[in-house]
Scaffold this active site. Structure first.
Site, mmCIF file in Angstrom:
data_model
loop_
_atom_site.group_PDB
_atom_site.id
_atom_site.type_symbol
_atom_site.label_atom_id
_atom_site.label_comp_id
_atom_site.label_asym_id
_atom_site.label_seq_id
_atom_site.Cartn_x
_atom_site.Cartn_y
_atom_site.Cartn_z
ATOM 1 N N ASP A 49 0.828 -1.200 0.000
ATOM 2 C CA ASP A 49 0.000 0.000 0.000
ATOM 3 C C ASP A 49 0.859 1.245 0.000
ATOM 4 O OD1 ASP A 49 0.630 0.555 2.669
ATOM 5 O OD2 ASP A 49 -1.323 0.024 3.446
ATOM 6 N N GLU A 93 -6.107 1.984 -0.613
ATOM 7 C CA GLU A 93 -4.796 2.209 -1.230
ATOM 8 C C GLU A 93 -3.944 0.940 -1.218
ATOM 9 O OE1 GLU A 93 -4.064 3.284 3.128
ATOM 10 O OE2 GLU A 93 -5.730 3.369 1.733
#
Length: 186
Positions: A49, A93
Site C-alpha cells: 500500500d 490504497e
C-alpha cells in the site's frame, strides 16, 4: 447474453484503476492455490500500500488521491514481468499481486522493482514522513500449499509482513516467514 458477460467482466475490475478487483483476486487465488497444491509448486503473494496515503488525500484532495492510485496501479502493471501474475486493487490504497510458481527470491525481486519505480516516479508527497515523494510498503508471503495450510494464510502472512514493513519505517519490503519476520531494509 452479451450484456451479462459484460456485467460479469465489469464486476471483476476496479472502476478507478482498471486493475482486477478484490473479488476477482479471491477467485484467482483459489484457482492458483489448488494448482500449486496439486503440483507442489510455490505461490507468492505481495500485498502493498501507499505510505501515508490518508495524509496525501488530506493534503492534495481526493481527486489528486485518485490520480495517485491510478499512477501506482500503472507502475505495478508495467513492472510486473511475469505474464501469469495477477495484479489487483485489494481495496483503498492497497494492492495485491499473485505470483504463481514464483519462489521467495522472485517475489522479492518483483516487489523491489515496484517499490523502486514508485519512488523514482517522484510523485510529490510533502506530507510523508519517509520521503518527499510517494512510496510504498510491501509484505510478501511465499508458500507451497499443502493440506495442512489454509488458503487464507497466504493473505494473512502477506498482511502481517506489510504491517511489519510499516512498523519498521515504511518504503520497504518485509517477508513473512512461519518462524519470524524477515526484513529487507531498503
Amino acid at each position: 447474453m452479451k450484456a451479462n458477460k459484460k456485467l460479469e467482466m465489469l464486476s471483476m475490475k476496479d472502476g478507478l484503476t482498471g486493475l482486477n478487483n478484490r473479488r476477482s483476486l479471491d477467485k484467482q487465488l483459489e484457482i492458483e492455490w489448488k494448482y500449486a497444491q496439486e503440483e507442489k509448486e510455490p505461490l507468492s503473494f505481495l500485498l502493498f500500500d501507499i505510505d501515508y496515503f490518508k495524509a496525501y488525500n488530506d493534503t492534495y484532495g481526493h481527486i489528486q488521491g485518485d490520480e495517485c492510485l491510478k499512477e501506482v496501479a500503472n507502475i505495478a502493471k508495467s513492472v510486473v514481468f511475469d505474464e501469469s501474475a495477477f495484479v489487483a486493487r485489494y481495496g483503498g490504497e492497497e494492492f495485491g499481486i499473485l505470483l504463481p510458481l514464483a519462489n521467495q527470491y522472485e517475489a522479492i525481486k518483483m516487489a523491489e522493482a515496484i517499490r523502486q519505480q514508485v519512488e523514482q516516479r517522484a510523485i510529490i508527497h510533502q506530507a510523508s514522513d519517509v520521503f518527499k515523494g510517494v512510496t510504498i510498503s510491501v509484505g510478501i508471503m511465499t508458500v507451497v500449499p499443502s493440506e495442512n495450510i489454509q488458503l487464507i494464510s497466504i493473505v494473512h502472512g502477506a498482511d502481517q509482513a506489510l504491517y511489519e514493513a510499516k512498523r519498521t519505517g515504511r518504503n520497504r519490503i518485509s517477508v513473512y516467514s512461519h518462524h519470524k519476520e524477515a526484513d529487507s531494509n531498503v
